[in-house]
Design a protein around this motif. Structure first.
Motif, PDB file in Angstrom:
ATOM      1  N   ILE A 126       8.388 -26.465  -1.467  1.00 22.72           N
ATOM      2  CA  ILE A 126       7.617 -25.425  -0.781  1.00 22.72           C
ATOM      3  C   ILE A 126       8.187 -25.208   0.623  1.00 22.72           C
ATOM      4  O   ILE A 126       8.315 -24.086   1.092  1.00 22.72           O
ATOM      5  CB  ILE A 126       6.136 -25.857  -0.674  1.00 22.72           C
ATOM      6  CG1 ILE A 126       5.541 -26.074  -2.052  1.00 22.72           C
ATOM      7  CG2 ILE A 126       5.338 -24.869   0.166  1.00 22.72           C
ATOM      8  CD1 ILE A 126       5.103 -24.863  -2.769  1.00 22.72           C
ATOM      9  N   ASP A 127       8.528 -26.316   1.291  1.00 26.15           N
ATOM     10  CA  ASP A 127       9.034 -26.217   2.659  1.00 26.15           C
ATOM     11  C   ASP A 127      10.495 -25.786   2.709  1.00 26.15           C
ATOM     12  O   ASP A 127      11.069 -25.689   3.789  1.00 26.15           O
ATOM     13  CB  ASP A 127       8.881 -27.565   3.381  1.00 26.15           C
ATOM     14  CG  ASP A 127       7.426 -27.893   3.658  1.00 26.15           C
ATOM     15  OD1 ASP A 127       6.619 -26.952   3.702  1.00 26.15           O
ATOM     16  OD2 ASP A 127       7.102 -29.087   3.834  1.00 26.15           O
ATOM     17  N   GLY A 128      11.091 -25.593   1.548  1.00 21.78           N
ATOM     18  CA  GLY A 128      12.467 -25.119   1.515  1.00 21.78           C
ATOM     19  C   GLY A 128      13.488 -26.168   1.928  1.00 21.78           C
ATOM     20  O   GLY A 128      14.535 -25.818   2.474  1.00 21.78           O
ATOM     21  N   ALA A 129      13.186 -27.436   1.665  1.00 19.30           N
ATOM     22  CA  ALA A 129      14.093 -28.493   2.095  1.00 19.30           C
ATOM     23  C   ALA A 129      15.337 -28.546   1.200  1.00 19.30           C
ATOM     24  O   ALA A 129      15.253 -28.315   0.001  1.00 19.30           O
ATOM     25  CB  ALA A 129      13.376 -29.839   2.041  1.00 19.30           C
ATOM     26  N   SER A 130      16.478 -28.865   1.807  1.00 19.67           N
ATOM     27  CA  SER A 130      17.714 -29.008   1.038  1.00 19.67           C
ATOM     28  C   SER A 130      17.723 -30.371   0.355  1.00 19.67           C
ATOM     29  O   SER A 130      16.899 -31.238   0.664  1.00 19.67           O
ATOM     30  CB  SER A 130      18.914 -28.897   1.971  1.00 19.67           C
ATOM     31  OG  SER A 130      18.875 -29.950   2.905  1.00 19.67           O
ATOM     32  N   SER A 190      18.004 -33.013   2.913  1.00 21.11           N
ATOM     33  CA  SER A 190      16.755 -33.242   3.637  1.00 21.11           C
ATOM     34  C   SER A 190      15.781 -34.076   2.814  1.00 21.11           C
ATOM     35  O   SER A 190      15.082 -34.938   3.345  1.00 21.11           O
ATOM     36  CB  SER A 190      16.080 -31.918   3.992  1.00 21.11           C
ATOM     37  OG  SER A 190      16.852 -31.212   4.908  1.00 21.11           O
ATOM     38  N   PHE A 250       9.550 -28.266  10.404  1.00 26.81           N
ATOM     39  CA  PHE A 250      10.434 -28.466   9.248  1.00 26.81           C
ATOM     40  C   PHE A 250      10.571 -27.222   8.358  1.00 26.81           C
ATOM     41  O   PHE A 250      11.696 -26.762   8.111  1.00 26.81           O
ATOM     42  CB  PHE A 250       9.941 -29.678   8.453  1.00 26.81           C
ATOM     43  CG  PHE A 250      10.869 -30.162   7.386  1.00 26.81           C
ATOM     44  CD1 PHE A 250      12.155 -30.572   7.704  1.00 26.81           C
ATOM     45  CD2 PHE A 250      10.465 -30.222   6.062  1.00 26.81           C
ATOM     46  CE1 PHE A 250      13.005 -31.034   6.722  1.00 26.81           C
ATOM     47  CE2 PHE A 250      11.308 -30.680   5.082  1.00 26.81           C
ATOM     48  CZ  PHE A 250      12.580 -31.086   5.415  1.00 26.81           C
ATOM     49  N   PRO A 251       9.452 -26.644   7.871  1.00 33.01           N
ATOM     50  CA  PRO A 251       9.617 -25.472   7.001  1.00 33.01           C
ATOM     51  C   PRO A 251      10.269 -24.293   7.714  1.00 33.01           C
ATOM     52  O   PRO A 251      10.947 -23.481   7.068  1.00 33.01           O
ATOM     53  CB  PRO A 251       8.189 -25.116   6.567  1.00 33.01           C
ATOM     54  CG  PRO A 251       7.284 -25.950   7.359  1.00 33.01           C
ATOM     55  CD  PRO A 251       8.048 -27.053   7.985  1.00 33.01           C
ATOM     56  N   ASN A 283      14.115 -25.134   8.136  1.00 37.64           N
ATOM     57  CA  ASN A 283      14.800 -25.026   6.847  1.00 37.64           C
ATOM     58  C   ASN A 283      15.160 -23.594   6.512  1.00 37.64           C
ATOM     59  O   ASN A 283      16.053 -23.341   5.714  1.00 37.64           O
ATOM     60  CB  ASN A 283      13.923 -25.588   5.722  1.00 37.64           C
ATOM     61  CG  ASN A 283      13.945 -27.098   5.697  1.00 37.64           C
ATOM     62  OD1 ASN A 283      14.911 -27.714   6.125  1.00 37.64           O
ATOM     63  ND2 ASN A 283      12.875 -27.690   5.220  1.00 37.64           N
ATOM     64  N   ARG A 296       1.593 -27.204   8.160  1.00 33.41           N
ATOM     65  CA  ARG A 296       2.893 -26.854   7.592  1.00 33.41           C
ATOM     66  C   ARG A 296       2.777 -25.665   6.650  1.00 33.41           C
ATOM     67  O   ARG A 296       3.684 -24.867   6.509  1.00 33.41           O
ATOM     68  CB  ARG A 296       3.506 -28.046   6.859  1.00 33.41           C
ATOM     69  CG  ARG A 296       4.335 -28.934   7.755  1.00 33.41           C
ATOM     70  CD  ARG A 296       5.480 -29.595   7.000  1.00 33.41           C
ATOM     71  NE  ARG A 296       5.149 -29.912   5.626  1.00 33.41           N
ATOM     72  CZ  ARG A 296       4.538 -31.015   5.237  1.00 33.41           C
ATOM     73  NH1 ARG A 296       4.219 -31.929   6.111  1.00 33.41           N
ATOM     74  NH2 ARG A 296       4.259 -31.215   3.976  1.00 33.41           N
TER      75      ARG A 296
END
Lengths: 288, 356
Positions: free
Chosen positions: A188-192, A195, B104-105, B108, B152
């Protein structure tokens, strides 16, 4: 919270204390006893004070062995820890692959040390060993009996083969305990992918990694059986680690005093280094 | 912000589902209006979370399509759908500070640092953690951690929708109220499309404009809180909403009268019931009056819940609950009457409408 003092607890730990006394404290004290005395046999002992410690700390043989130990443990840690993490990350999380992988991983751990040594001793032989013979046939000049570098490579690969599984299993246990919600939130947070590893998987594996590093450090620093079986400490003294040197001194030359002094120094080094590892790796928990 | 269309969505967790029972979601065909605040209400295991994960893209539905503003997103990943979701248990990045967790979000997605800073500081104020911004997130309380999770979710202002999966489960009752009001305020302020999953009716009814009640893998009613209360379209909604839930009693319909055991009630219309239907009469405890007239009841128990009393009684062999005022006095032979406007008639568990 107020501490409660209850002396009854001592009775409950008494059996363990007795057991530890017999199995650890008394043998250790015997060693301390030897380390400050000299003997010429016949059970006659003479006070030697700190002479043996002086001798050991001023002997080049000891420092060279210690350097070999440190180098060996360093190489083992930088190979086995990342490799273990990498394999654990790529192990299946569900399905039939899980038990298959777990059993495969556990296999090397179930083999007795001296058998591991024998396996590799035979495996690496140039005349009959699969590895040694193949390498020789391919024109690679490999001979662990003659070449110190080859001997080191053999012992290191053997240790990696033997013990990386332990790191894998520990890391895997840490990984499977991460709830799915973390991975979902990361999506959801778009982490790679990096990450996710850096901020979710690595922090969650931290505790097991601490155990893995400590165990691998202590074990590799105390390594004895496998190099003893494969190389016997050679060629020359190139794979003579502290433990091998210690056995040569104590059992080979029967120098009980120096061997005892060396044991104590060896023990203190492991204790000190383990404490440093532990303190450094847990200190980041303490801030915040 | 987007209008979300669920086009005949069905989902089964196992491969090759054979019967309806194998589906976690039997069939959902519904549209969520842009900027609406919806609550998905239902008991555990009714498919709420499944539906939510399908919207966010964490799950691929077995059948059907999802459209955002008319564009098919069924095969897009969660990232591409640009959805925020808050989970039941707080998910925080332990090693980061509170500030970095919120950033963080944004980071990213490659948002410029000055913008990140502005938005994070705003959010820190909103969730009331400004004093904690440089602390590691690890040592916070569950409340604070969940506030970070909420933050978040809310920190990105361009999301298509924000989904909440029972986000207040771990929060203290007092804080629940505060956070829920804040969410409501965000909704008014920013106009996000919000979908809020819960099994707590109070939460659903206070949060949402429209409540979607799910039962056994399907949506049984969508309506405003008042509609759900007054006209439950399925007996399950009657049970589930209201405290105590609706009284549902087996009955028989003859023309424009309904018979309950030996009692008969006249109706102002003739409900259309097919032969062989299981007929039930539903009435909310709030719409039953105790007095000297009507049908005789035996009172079995009276529960005092403070401002009101809940009377448990027997009517024609059926246990019923009645909500009565604090100062109620029971006549020697208590009788009850039903508020005629509050009668609901169900055939095979589904409500029979007036014109049906």
């Amino acid at each position: 919270m107020e501490k409660t003092w209850n002396n009854k607890a001592w009775f409950l730990v008494l059996p363990v204390l007795l057991l530890v006394a017999f199995s650890a404290v008394i043998p250790l004290m015997t060693v301390v006893n030897y380390s400050v005395q000299d003997t010429f046999g016949n059970n006659e002992f003479f006070w030697a004070g700190t002479d043996w410690f002086d001798d050991i700390l001023h002997s080049a043989r000891f420092w060279e062995a210690l350097q070999r130990n440190l180098l060996f443990s360093f190489i083992i840690l930088i190979l086995e820890i990342p490799l273990g993490i990498f394999i654990a990350l790529n192990m299946p999380k569900k399905g039939i692959g899980v038990p298959v992988c777990l059993v495969l991983m556990a296999l090397p751990l179930l083999i007795p040390w001296n058998v591991v040594g024998t396996i590799w001793q035979v495996f690496g032989r140039v005349d009959i060993g699969l590895l040694g013979y193949t390498l020789a046939a391919l024109g690679v000049d490999y001979n662990y009996v003659r070449d110190p570098v080859d001997a080191w490579i053999t012992v290191i690969i053997m240790d990696v083969w033997h013990w990386t599984s332990l790191v894998v299993l520990l890391c895997y246990a840490g990984l499977v305990s991460i709830p799915d919600a973390y991975y979902q939130a990361a999506k959801i947070d778009g982490a790679s992918r990096w990450s996710v590893f850096r901020y979710i998987q690595l922090p969650k594996m931290k505790r097991v990694l601490l155990i893995a590093v400590l165990l691998r450090f202590m074990d590799s620093f105390m390594i004895y059986t496998e190099p003893f079986v494969v190389t016997g400490g050679g060629p020359g003294n190139s794979t003579t680690f502290l433990s091998i040197d210690l056995v040569k001194t104590a059992v080979g030359q029967f120098d009980l005093g120096p061997a005892a002094a060396m044991s104590i120094i060896y023990f203190l080094i492991i204790l000190l280094l383990s404490w440093i590892f532990y303190t450094v790796m847990t200190s980041s928990d303490a801030d915040a | 912000m987007a209008r979300i269309t669920l086009d005949h969505i069905r989902h089964a967790y196992g491969p090759n589902p054979k019967s309806d029972a194998a589906y976690a979601l039997r069939e959902v065909d519904h549209e969520w209006a842009d900027g609406g605040a919806y609550a998905l209400l239902g008991p555990s295991g009714c498919g709420k979370t499944t539906l939510l994960n399908i919207i966010s893209g964490l799950l691929q539905p077995s059948h059907g399509r999802i459209l955002f503003d008319g564009n098919d997103v069924t095969n897009l990943s969660t990232q591409e759908r640009n959805i925020a979701q808050v989970f039941q248990f707080p998910v925080i990045y332990d090693t980061m500070t509170v500030y970095d967790n919120l950033a963080f979000p944004l980071r990213n997605r490659g948002i410029a640092e000055p913008d990140v800073d502005r938005r994070v500081r705003e959010m820190l104020d909103i969730i009331d953690l400004a004093d904690w911004s440089n602390r590691k997130a690890q040592r916070l309380t569950a409340d604070q951690k969940q506030k970070i999770s909420l933050g978040r979710g809310l920190v990105r202002n361009d999301v298509n929708a924000i989904l909440f999966d029972e986000p207040l489960t771990v929060i203290d009752p007092h804080m629940k109220w505060v956070l829920r009001s804040q969410l409501k305020r965000f909704h008014k302020q920013f106009g996000f499309t919000m979908v809020y999953v819960t099994h707590d009716q109070t939460e659903a009814l206070t949060f949402a404009d429209k409540v979607v009640v799910m039962y056994d893998g399907q949506i049984v009613q969508i309506g405003t809180p008042a509609e759900l209360f007054e006209r439950p379209s399925h007996t399950f909604v009657g049970y589930f909403i209201g405290s105590p839930g609706m009284n549902v009693m087996p009955a028989e319909v003859h023309g424009s009268t309904i018979t309950l055991g030996s009692e008969t009630i006249a109706l102002d219309h003739a409900p259309r019931i097919a032969a062989g239907d299981k007929v039930e009469l539903g009435i909310r405890p709030e719409f039953i009056r105790i007095g000297r007239e009507g049908m005789p009841v035996t009172v079995t128990r009276v529960e005092d819940i403070g401002r009101r009393k809940i009377v448990r009684a027997n009517l024609a062999g059926q246990p019923i609950a009645i909500v009565a005022s604090e100062d109620i006095e029971f006549p020697a032979e208590p009788r009850v009457t039903f508020d005629p406007g509050a009668l609901n008639i169900y055939a095979n568990s589904w409500r029979v409408g007036r014109e049906a």
